[in-house]
Design a protein around this motif. Structure first.
Motif, PDB file in Angstrom:
ATOM      1  N   ILE A 186     -12.668   7.555   2.296  1.00  0.00           N
ATOM      2  CA  ILE A 186     -11.213   7.661   2.434  1.00  0.00           C
ATOM      3  C   ILE A 186     -10.763   7.109   3.774  1.00  0.00           C
ATOM      4  N   LEU A 187     -11.584   7.204   4.792  1.00  0.00           N
ATOM      5  CA  LEU A 187     -11.206   6.703   6.113  1.00  0.00           C
ATOM      6  C   LEU A 187     -11.179   5.183   6.155  1.00  0.00           C
ATOM      7  N   LYS A 188     -11.781   4.519   5.169  1.00  0.00           N
ATOM      8  CA  LYS A 188     -11.775   3.063   5.114  1.00  0.00           C
ATOM      9  C   LYS A 188     -10.513   2.504   4.458  1.00  0.00           C
ATOM     10  N   PHE A 189      -9.719   3.354   3.820  1.00  0.00           N
ATOM     11  CA  PHE A 189      -8.520   2.892   3.140  1.00  0.00           C
ATOM     12  C   PHE A 189      -7.406   2.608   4.145  1.00  0.00           C
ATOM     13  N   ASN A 241      -6.046   3.195  10.343  1.00  0.00           N
ATOM     14  CA  ASN A 241      -6.349   4.096  11.458  1.00  0.00           C
ATOM     15  C   ASN A 241      -5.798   3.561  12.778  1.00  0.00           C
ATOM     16  N   SER A 242      -4.550   3.186  12.801  1.00  0.00           N
ATOM     17  CA  SER A 242      -3.809   2.652  13.960  1.00  0.00           C
ATOM     18  C   SER A 242      -4.329   1.312  14.460  1.00  0.00           C
ATOM     19  N   THR A 243      -5.146   0.618  13.683  1.00  0.00           N
ATOM     20  CA  THR A 243      -5.572  -0.740  14.000  1.00  0.00           C
ATOM     21  C   THR A 243      -4.800  -1.679  13.093  1.00  0.00           C
ATOM     22  N   LYS A 244      -4.010  -2.547  13.712  1.00  0.00           N
ATOM     23  CA  LYS A 244      -3.179  -3.470  12.939  1.00  0.00           C
ATOM     24  C   LYS A 244      -3.730  -4.879  13.104  1.00  0.00           C
ATOM     25  N   ILE A 245      -3.989  -5.549  11.968  1.00  0.00           N
ATOM     26  CA  ILE A 245      -4.519  -6.913  11.997  1.00  0.00           C
ATOM     27  C   ILE A 245      -3.734  -7.789  11.023  1.00  0.00           C
ATOM     28  N   CYS A 246      -3.822  -9.087  11.241  1.00  0.00           N
ATOM     29  CA  CYS A 246      -3.245 -10.077  10.333  1.00  0.00           C
ATOM     30  C   CYS A 246      -4.391 -10.877   9.725  1.00  0.00           C
ATOM     31  N   VAL A 247      -4.527 -10.808   8.422  1.00  0.00           N
ATOM     32  CA  VAL A 247      -5.601 -11.496   7.722  1.00  0.00           C
ATOM     33  C   VAL A 247      -5.012 -12.713   7.020  1.00  0.00           C
ATOM     34  N   ALA A 301       0.818  -1.205   0.000  1.00  0.00           N
ATOM     35  CA  ALA A 301       0.000   0.000   0.000  1.00  0.00           C
ATOM     36  C   ALA A 301       0.857   1.262   0.000  1.00  0.00           C
ATOM     37  N   SER A 302       0.330   2.300  -0.622  1.00  0.00           N
ATOM     38  CA  SER A 302       1.010   3.585  -0.714  1.00  0.00           C
ATOM     39  C   SER A 302       0.731   4.438   0.519  1.00  0.00           C
ATOM     40  N   ASP A 303       1.697   5.275   0.891  1.00  0.00           N
ATOM     41  CA  ASP A 303       1.544   6.170   2.035  1.00  0.00           C
ATOM     42  C   ASP A 303       0.678   7.384   1.723  1.00  0.00           C
ATOM     43  N   CYS A 304       0.377   7.641   0.477  1.00  0.00           N
ATOM     44  CA  CYS A 304      -0.378   8.838   0.100  1.00  0.00           C
ATOM     45  C   CYS A 304      -1.768   8.869   0.722  1.00  0.00           C
ATOM     46  N   VAL A 305      -2.291   7.728   1.089  1.00  0.00           N
ATOM     47  CA  VAL A 305      -3.620   7.682   1.702  1.00  0.00           C
ATOM     48  C   VAL A 305      -3.625   8.463   3.011  1.00  0.00           C
ATOM     49  N   LYS A 306      -2.510   8.486   3.721  1.00  0.00           N
ATOM     50  CA  LYS A 306      -2.415   9.261   4.964  1.00  0.00           C
ATOM     51  C   LYS A 306      -2.695  10.731   4.707  1.00  0.00           C
ATOM     52  N   PHE A 307      -2.166  11.264   3.610  1.00  0.00           N
ATOM     53  CA  PHE A 307      -2.382  12.674   3.291  1.00  0.00           C
ATOM     54  C   PHE A 307      -3.826  12.949   2.893  1.00  0.00           C
ATOM     55  N   TYR A 308      -4.460  12.011   2.201  1.00  0.00           N
ATOM     56  CA  TYR A 308      -5.876  12.161   1.873  1.00  0.00           C
ATOM     57  C   TYR A 308      -6.714  12.198   3.153  1.00  0.00           C
ATOM     58  N   LYS A 309      -6.353  11.378   4.126  1.00  0.00           N
ATOM     59  CA  LYS A 309      -7.096  11.358   5.388  1.00  0.00           C
ATOM     60  C   LYS A 309      -6.909  12.657   6.158  1.00  0.00           C
ATOM     61  N   ILE A 310      -5.718  13.209   6.134  1.00  0.00           N
ATOM     62  CA  ILE A 310      -5.479  14.502   6.786  1.00  0.00           C
ATOM     63  C   ILE A 310      -6.290  15.594   6.100  1.00  0.00           C
ATOM     64  N   ALA A 311      -6.307  15.589   4.774  1.00  0.00           N
ATOM     65  CA  ALA A 311      -7.089  16.576   4.027  1.00  0.00           C
ATOM     66  C   ALA A 311      -8.569  16.440   4.337  1.00  0.00           C
ATOM     67  N   TYR A 312      -9.046  15.214   4.493  1.00  0.00           N
ATOM     68  CA  TYR A 312     -10.456  15.015   4.827  1.00  0.00           C
ATOM     69  C   TYR A 312     -10.783  15.627   6.184  1.00  0.00           C
ATOM     70  N   ARG A 313      -9.883  15.447   7.141  1.00  0.00           N
ATOM     71  CA  ARG A 313     -10.132  15.973   8.486  1.00  0.00           C
ATOM     72  C   ARG A 313      -9.995  17.491   8.545  1.00  0.00           C
ATOM     73  N   LEU A 314      -9.228  18.094   7.641  1.00  0.00           N
ATOM     74  CA  LEU A 314      -9.032  19.541   7.632  1.00  0.00           C
ATOM     75  C   LEU A 314     -10.074  20.296   6.813  1.00  0.00           C
ATOM     76  N   ARG A 315     -10.954  19.603   6.140  1.00  0.00           N
ATOM     77  CA  ARG A 315     -11.896  20.293   5.261  1.00  0.00           C
ATOM     78  C   ARG A 315     -12.833  21.219   6.024  1.00  0.00           C
ATOM     79  N   TYR A 316     -13.196  20.885   7.260  1.00  0.00           N
ATOM     80  CA  TYR A 316     -14.058  21.763   8.049  1.00  0.00           C
ATOM     81  C   TYR A 316     -13.315  23.017   8.491  1.00  0.00           C
ATOM     82  N   PHE A 317     -12.012  22.890   8.731  1.00  0.00           N
ATOM     83  CA  PHE A 317     -11.206  24.056   9.067  1.00  0.00           C
ATOM     84  C   PHE A 317     -11.237  25.059   7.917  1.00  0.00           C
ATOM     85  N   VAL A 318     -11.163  24.555   6.700  1.00  0.00           N
ATOM     86  CA  VAL A 318     -11.198  25.440   5.533  1.00  0.00           C
ATOM     87  C   VAL A 318     -12.529  26.175   5.470  1.00  0.00           C
TER      88      VAL A 318
END
Length: 172
Positions: free
Chosen positions: A80-83, A99-105, A21-38
């Motif tokens: 985006i929060l499900k990624f 979202n800081s939940t680590k599992i082994c499937v 998986a790519s790390d870019c999803v972290k930035f999308y999640k941050i942008a999602y959380r900051l949208r109300y600030f905007v």
């Protein structure tokens, strides 16, 4: 000469890196959380600047208003929060962090794998893994592979990984 032949063989057998998986999803999640600030901060800044200079309203008001409308209209929603931020491939299972939940499937728990295109905010291909029994993160695992970031075509590396995973699933 032997070194180059060994390198060719090594690149053919390596389908995808261990961390898929790519790390870019972290930035999308941050942008999602900051949208109300905007939505709160920009109108306040806009009003303060308007009180200082009324010409600012005529010059930049329409541009800021259109920017706010476009930002609100973007399909950045809760999906985006499900990624997953990280997905690691091991010989017996997938290690997934969401979202800081680590599992082994285990591969036995994977029902099917889909390779889909994400319109709107994502604008690239992503992998959707459906599980037989739900885990803490839900019934599906979503992630964007490294090869698929900013790519509007299916990558051969991800397709090869999905085919390999599909053969493992079919054996079980």
């Amino acid at each position: 000469m032997q070194l180059s032949q060994t390198t060719k063989v090594a690149t053919k057998t390596t389908v995808m890196p261990k961390h898929i998986a790519s790390d870019c999803v972290k930035f999308y999640k941050i942008a999602y959380r900051l949208r109300y600030f905007v939505w709160v901060a920009l109108p306040i800044i806009f009003y303060i600047l308007w009180q200082i200079d009324e010409k600012f309203l005529r010059m930049w008001g329409l541009w800021i208003f259109i920017t706010l409308i476009i930002q609100k209209g973007l399909p950045i929603n809760q999906t985006i929060l499900k990624f997953c931020e990280t997905v690691s491939d091991t010989p017996t299972h997938l290690v997934v962090t969401q979202n800081s939940t680590k599992i082994c499937v285990d591969y036995d728990n994977i029902q099917r794998v889909d390779y889909l295109f994400g319109w709107g905010w994502l604008n690239c291909y992503y992998v959707k893994i459906t599980l037989k029994t739900p885990w803490q993160i839900g019934n599906h695992i979503y992630f964007v592979a490294w090869q698929d970031i900013n790519n509007r075509q299916k990558s051969s590396e991800t397709l090869a990984w999905i085919d390999r995973l599909q053969t493992i699933i079919n054996k079980n």
